[in-house]
Design a protein around this motif. Sequence first.
Motif: not given
Ligand code: SF4
Length: 599
Positions: A68-70, A173-175, A279-281, A283-285
């Motif tokens: 899910a990054k850009a 919270g994401r940058q 969509g990322c299970p 969930a490291c945040g």
């Molecule tokens: S939730 Fe964490 S592991 Fe998943 S895409 Fe985002 S930064 Fe990466």
Amino acid sequence: MLRVDLTKKRFFVEEIRDEDLKGFIGGKGLGIKILLEKLGKNVSPLSPENLLVFAVGPVEGLTFPGGAKAGVFFKSPLTGVFGESYCGGTFGPQLKLAGYDVLIVTGVSDKPTYLKIFDGEVEFKDASHLWGRDAYETEDIIKRDEDRRIQVACIGPAGENLVRFACINNVKGRQFGRCGAGAVMGSKRLKAIAILGTGKIEPENFEEYNRIREYLLEKSKTILKSLTEYGTAPMITLMSKAGALPTRYWREGEFEEVEKISAETMKKNVVKGNRACYGCPIACGKFSRVESGPFAGVEVEGPEFETLYSFGSLCGVGNLEAIVKANEVCDRLGMDTISAGNVVAFAIECFERGILGEEAVGGLRLSFGDWETILKLLPKIAYREGFGDVLADGVREVAKRIGGEAEKLAVHVKGLEPPAYDPRGIKAKALAYAISSRGACHLRHFVHRPNLVGKHAFKKDVAVDRFSHEEQVEMIVELEDFYTLVDTMILCRFVCLPVIGPLLWDEVTRLYNALTGLNVKTEDLVKTAVKINQMVRVFNVREGVTRKDDYPPERFYREPLKKGVADGHVVEKERFEGMLNKYYRIRGWDRDGKPSLKV
Ligand code: SF4
């Protein structure tokens, strides 16, 4: 591909040629290709001519773990060279679902503007009422006025005021954190990009795609369990124990108050739940809230390990709640926490050594551990008030302004302030910082991980000694190529970790083939990554980078690290020269770092 000209308020939709998609894949590959083709030499980073090239990869828009990054690619106002920054959250998937792999923004608007992109429709909307608002407020107002489903990437006051390490925020919270993309956006008077996409993405070979997805999900339950439970915070204790955690502005490698800001303390005192990118299970945040004391009610996604370092050990602060507050202030005002923490700690270092006086810093008394004064400085930086106006230009410029001893104490490479790994305690990091194309960076090579676990990134049963030098150069080159591919595919590093993967070269190749229906070999993708790296170097050489820019900060040669297991260590200059020469040889660059290959 969507191209937006803010000066003329026009937009164009163009097809990306098939051969470009095959040759450059997405993300960083398309980003550097576009910058080399469309951005003139020596363009001022804050001029209308600079480009912001947002790009995603073939996995975007699917619910693939870590997909899910850009990326955003530009000429950095902090370093003056190739700028790249990556953001999780929701922006990338929405861009893709709206039908675009790339969004190029150029020009400058005559008044504050935000872009609204709803599938094929693009609107230039007045943002006068948003100018001056912080990033949280901006996101809330746009969602309220437009559509609750719309996803927003925006700048805070720091971006508007051209703070050179201003970031672009998404989902509070994401940058896009590093290198000052927020200042470029501010220079274009572009407050926000709001996107809603309703398209659907299908992999070409669904069965194979699903097999890889299932494999990754299964592996992540064990290998990435700690990320889900604690996020990135456990690194703070690990690095302090390893004696390579930068403490009190790079004086020491171990922080005596580390337990007060550890992952366990976070979990016990402030963490309320998990946050995930689209969509990322995994969930490291971590969503944190302070319950009592002077910061009661402060909420933030984080702090990540890098923020625990930059406002914790680096500033000598063992107060977790104060770090949560510093994190929140930076997120709201739109500043990269690594650079902000470094520039504040550098000011404290200069003050404590008598290089800066009280008058020069606006009557403040600066000292390590004094979080109250640190918190006073942050808004001054974002609004460029008094001494904050000096700090807003980053460590390199602050050192130049002060001159003399300050330049010898300043820690940066190519103008970028480093993350939380002291190269005196992990020697390979000296080369990784020095040759990283965007300046001192931990993500271009991720070489700290093989060094900390003592194992080769890709070769089973090959040991790595973290105090070794030349022996590591081949691995650093391979890591650089691998992460160039990861950033071209736009995958999250946490699903592509050295040593453990779960996705390494072969798995990423399988994923690429499943997504595109092609049948390339790993060697083909290695060649693509090497080509992209060379192009980035060509860009940097074009902008004036030479061998002299490929060195670690001088301080690491002459000032031994204090405390901890790396006590007394320096970066040995001769050994470093050996590493650099070997790196240039492998890359096919001449003695001055100029690529001899034609790209
Ligand atoms: S939730 Fe964490 S592991 Fe998943 S895409 Fe985002 S930064 Fe990466």
